[in-house]
Design a protein around this motif. Structure first.
Motif, PDB file in Angstrom:
ATOM      1  N   GLU A 151      -2.149  -4.692  -8.565  1.00 18.53           N
ATOM      2  CA  GLU A 151      -2.457  -5.556  -9.707  1.00 18.53           C
ATOM      3  C   GLU A 151      -2.320  -4.788 -11.018  1.00 18.53           C
ATOM      4  O   GLU A 151      -1.719  -5.259 -11.977  1.00 18.53           O
ATOM      5  CB  GLU A 151      -3.887  -6.100  -9.549  1.00 18.53           C
ATOM      6  N   ARG A 152      -2.894  -3.607 -11.054  1.00 22.33           N
ATOM      7  CA  ARG A 152      -2.932  -2.794 -12.273  1.00 22.33           C
ATOM      8  C   ARG A 152      -1.542  -2.333 -12.706  1.00 22.33           C
ATOM      9  O   ARG A 152      -1.241  -2.297 -13.900  1.00 22.33           O
ATOM     10  CB  ARG A 152      -3.825  -1.582 -12.011  1.00 22.33           C
ATOM     11  N   HIS A 153      -0.688  -1.962 -11.756  1.00 24.91           N
ATOM     12  CA  HIS A 153       0.596  -1.345 -12.095  1.00 24.91           C
ATOM     13  C   HIS A 153       1.811  -2.170 -11.676  1.00 24.91           C
ATOM     14  O   HIS A 153       2.933  -1.703 -11.809  1.00 24.91           O
ATOM     15  CB  HIS A 153       0.693   0.045 -11.440  1.00 24.91           C
ATOM     16  N   THR A 154       1.598  -3.378 -11.221  1.00 23.65           N
ATOM     17  CA  THR A 154       2.686  -4.235 -10.715  1.00 23.65           C
ATOM     18  C   THR A 154       3.648  -3.474  -9.793  1.00 23.65           C
ATOM     19  O   THR A 154       4.858  -3.403 -10.064  1.00 23.65           O
ATOM     20  CB  THR A 154       3.486  -4.906 -11.866  1.00 23.65           C
ATOM     21  N   VAL A 155       3.066  -2.945  -8.735  1.00 18.28           N
ATOM     22  CA  VAL A 155       3.850  -2.219  -7.735  1.00 18.28           C
ATOM     23  C   VAL A 155       3.683  -2.907  -6.388  1.00 18.28           C
ATOM     24  O   VAL A 155       2.788  -3.735  -6.208  1.00 18.28           O
ATOM     25  CB  VAL A 155       3.410  -0.733  -7.627  1.00 18.28           C
ATOM     26  N   THR A 156       4.530  -2.551  -5.436  1.00 20.18           N
ATOM     27  CA  THR A 156       4.414  -3.110  -4.078  1.00 20.18           C
ATOM     28  C   THR A 156       3.266  -2.425  -3.342  1.00 20.18           C
ATOM     29  O   THR A 156       2.776  -1.369  -3.770  1.00 20.18           O
ATOM     30  CB  THR A 156       5.717  -2.881  -3.283  1.00 20.18           C
ATOM     31  N   ALA A 157       2.890  -3.000  -2.204  1.00 17.05           N
ATOM     32  CA  ALA A 157       1.833  -2.411  -1.373  1.00 17.05           C
ATOM     33  C   ALA A 157       2.246  -1.022  -0.915  1.00 17.05           C
ATOM     34  O   ALA A 157       1.423  -0.094  -0.900  1.00 17.05           O
ATOM     35  CB  ALA A 157       1.532  -3.314  -0.177  1.00 17.05           C
ATOM     36  N   GLU A 158       3.507  -0.853  -0.546  1.00 19.40           N
ATOM     37  CA  GLU A 158       3.992   0.452  -0.095  1.00 19.40           C
ATOM     38  C   GLU A 158       3.888   1.486  -1.214  1.00 19.40           C
ATOM     39  O   GLU A 158       3.480   2.627  -0.987  1.00 19.40           O
ATOM     40  CB  GLU A 158       5.449   0.360   0.384  1.00 19.40           C
ATOM     41  N   GLU A 159       4.262   1.082  -2.433  1.00 21.21           N
ATOM     42  CA  GLU A 159       4.195   2.009  -3.575  1.00 21.21           C
ATOM     43  C   GLU A 159       2.737   2.365  -3.889  1.00 21.21           C
ATOM     44  O   GLU A 159       2.421   3.519  -4.175  1.00 21.21           O
ATOM     45  CB  GLU A 159       4.874   1.394  -4.802  1.00 21.21           C
ATOM     46  N   ALA A 160       1.859   1.376  -3.810  1.00 16.40           N
ATOM     47  CA  ALA A 160       0.440   1.627  -4.083  1.00 16.40           C
ATOM     48  C   ALA A 160      -0.141   2.576  -3.031  1.00 16.40           C
ATOM     49  O   ALA A 160      -0.881   3.507  -3.365  1.00 16.40           O
ATOM     50  CB  ALA A 160      -0.334   0.308  -4.104  1.00 16.40           C
ATOM     51  N   PHE A 161       0.219   2.348  -1.763  1.00 12.12           N
ATOM     52  CA  PHE A 161      -0.272   3.232  -0.713  1.00 12.12           C
ATOM     53  C   PHE A 161       0.270   4.642  -0.907  1.00 12.12           C
ATOM     54  O   PHE A 161      -0.452   5.621  -0.713  1.00 12.12           O
ATOM     55  CB  PHE A 161       0.116   2.696   0.677  1.00 12.12           C
ATOM     56  N   GLU A 162       1.522   4.761  -1.317  1.00 12.17           N
ATOM     57  CA  GLU A 162       2.110   6.087  -1.555  1.00 12.17           C
ATOM     58  C   GLU A 162       1.388   6.789  -2.701  1.00 12.17           C
ATOM     59  O   GLU A 162       1.205   8.009  -2.671  1.00 12.17           O
ATOM     60  CB  GLU A 162       3.609   5.978  -1.838  1.00 12.17           C
ATOM     61  N   MET A 163       0.926   6.036  -3.695  1.00  4.45           N
ATOM     62  CA  MET A 163       0.148   6.634  -4.796  1.00  4.45           C
ATOM     63  C   MET A 163      -1.149   7.246  -4.236  1.00  4.45           C
ATOM     64  O   MET A 163      -1.520   8.357  -4.607  1.00  4.45           O
ATOM     65  CB  MET A 163      -0.187   5.565  -5.860  1.00  4.45           C
ATOM     66  N   LEU A 164      -1.814   6.502  -3.351  1.00  2.00           N
ATOM     67  CA  LEU A 164      -3.049   7.017  -2.741  1.00  2.00           C
ATOM     68  C   LEU A 164      -2.761   8.268  -1.914  1.00  2.00           C
ATOM     69  O   LEU A 164      -3.466   9.278  -2.019  1.00  2.00           O
ATOM     70  CB  LEU A 164      -3.683   5.954  -1.831  1.00  2.00           C
ATOM     71  N   ARG A 165      -1.720   8.199  -1.085  1.00  2.00           N
ATOM     72  CA  ARG A 165      -1.379   9.342  -0.220  1.00  2.00           C
ATOM     73  C   ARG A 165      -0.978  10.565  -1.026  1.00  2.00           C
ATOM     74  O   ARG A 165      -1.379  11.687  -0.710  1.00  2.00           O
ATOM     75  CB  ARG A 165      -0.241   8.965   0.735  1.00  2.00           C
ATOM     76  N   ALA A 166      -0.195  10.357  -2.090  1.00  2.00           N
ATOM     77  CA  ALA A 166       0.241  11.489  -2.919  1.00  2.00           C
ATOM     78  C   ALA A 166      -0.972  12.164  -3.557  1.00  2.00           C
ATOM     79  O   ALA A 166      -1.074  13.396  -3.577  1.00  2.00           O
ATOM     80  CB  ALA A 166       1.231  11.016  -3.978  1.00  2.00           C
ATOM     81  N   GLN A 167      -1.905  11.356  -4.071  1.00  2.00           N
ATOM     82  CA  GLN A 167      -3.116  11.911  -4.687  1.00  2.00           C
ATOM     83  C   GLN A 167      -3.948  12.665  -3.640  1.00  2.00           C
ATOM     84  O   GLN A 167      -4.474  13.744  -3.915  1.00  2.00           O
ATOM     85  CB  GLN A 167      -3.957  10.796  -5.329  1.00  2.00           C
ATOM     86  N   ALA A 168      -4.033  12.123  -2.451  1.00  2.00           N
ATOM     87  CA  ALA A 168      -4.788  12.777  -1.368  1.00  2.00           C
ATOM     88  C   ALA A 168      -4.143  14.119  -1.026  1.00  2.00           C
ATOM     89  O   ALA A 168      -4.837  15.125  -0.851  1.00  2.00           O
ATOM     90  CB  ALA A 168      -4.850  11.875  -0.143  1.00  2.00           C
TER      91      ALA A 168
END
Length: 195
Positions: A151-168
């Motif tokens: 919602e915040r960044h208008t990205v796909t679910a895969e892109e959002a999950f990759e953001m979480l994984r990259a930060q982790a």
């Protein structure tokens, strides 16, 4: 081998059952009163309790209730009575079995083995339930964080999950911890910029 607490105010029965179970390799602890059983159960933490119902002082039903308040120990009740009311109370307390005395070791051992096996099964189920509950909570947190990032960044679910994984990966954290930070608003993530 399993540890068994036997509670009976009849010394002859107590000694006979204890000796018979010890001969079969069980570690046995003995108590003659309900109060003694409660104190001993707290100290020795048995795998199973064989509890006479009619005891001096507090009853076997009350002693079992007190023991089960602090430890999840299966109980087999032993009694000279097969009164329906007493049986109902024992079942309501979660008794694994109810045996009417007199009982021989040959009759008792299968009941003991069955109770110990059921106790192990119940313990495994509780552990599985705890793991499932943890997994569902973690999955829910990750799903909520993905939705927020989408919602915040208008990205796909895969892109959002990759953001979480990259930060982790970058912070050597768990993905669920990163997700909790996103949900709490303490962690702001932005999509990776393409150069």
């Amino acid at each position: 081998m399993a540890s068994i607490l036997i509670v009976d105010d009849d010394r002859l029965i107590l000694t006979g059952l204890a000796n018979g179970l010890e001969e079969r390799g069980y570690v046995v602890h003995k108590a003659a009163t309900g109060e003694e059983a409660v104190a001993l159960a707290d100290t020795v933490q048995p795998d199973l309790v064989l509890m006479d119902i009619c005891l001096p002082g507090i009853s076997g039903i009350e002693a079992a209730r007190r023991i089960q308040e602090t430890a999840n120990v299966p109980v087999i009740f032993l009694s000279a009575t097969d009164s329906e009311e007493v049986v109902r109370m024992a079942i309501a307390l979660g008794s694994i079995s109810y045996l009417v005395k007199p009982i021989t070791i040959t009759q008792l051992v299968p009941a003991v083995e069955n109770a110990l096996a059921r106790s192990r099964d119940i313990s495994k189920l509780r552990t599985s339930e705890e793991h499932l509950s943890t997994a569902l909570t973690q999955s829910r947190d990750i799903s909520i964080a993905i939705g927020m990032l989408m919602e915040r960044h208008t990205v796909t679910a895969e892109e959002a999950f990759e953001m979480l994984r990259a930060q982790a990966r970058n912070t050597r954290s768990k993905t669920t911890d990163v997700a909790k930070g996103v949900i709490a608003g303490t962690l702001q993530l932005a999509p990776k910029q393409n150069s």
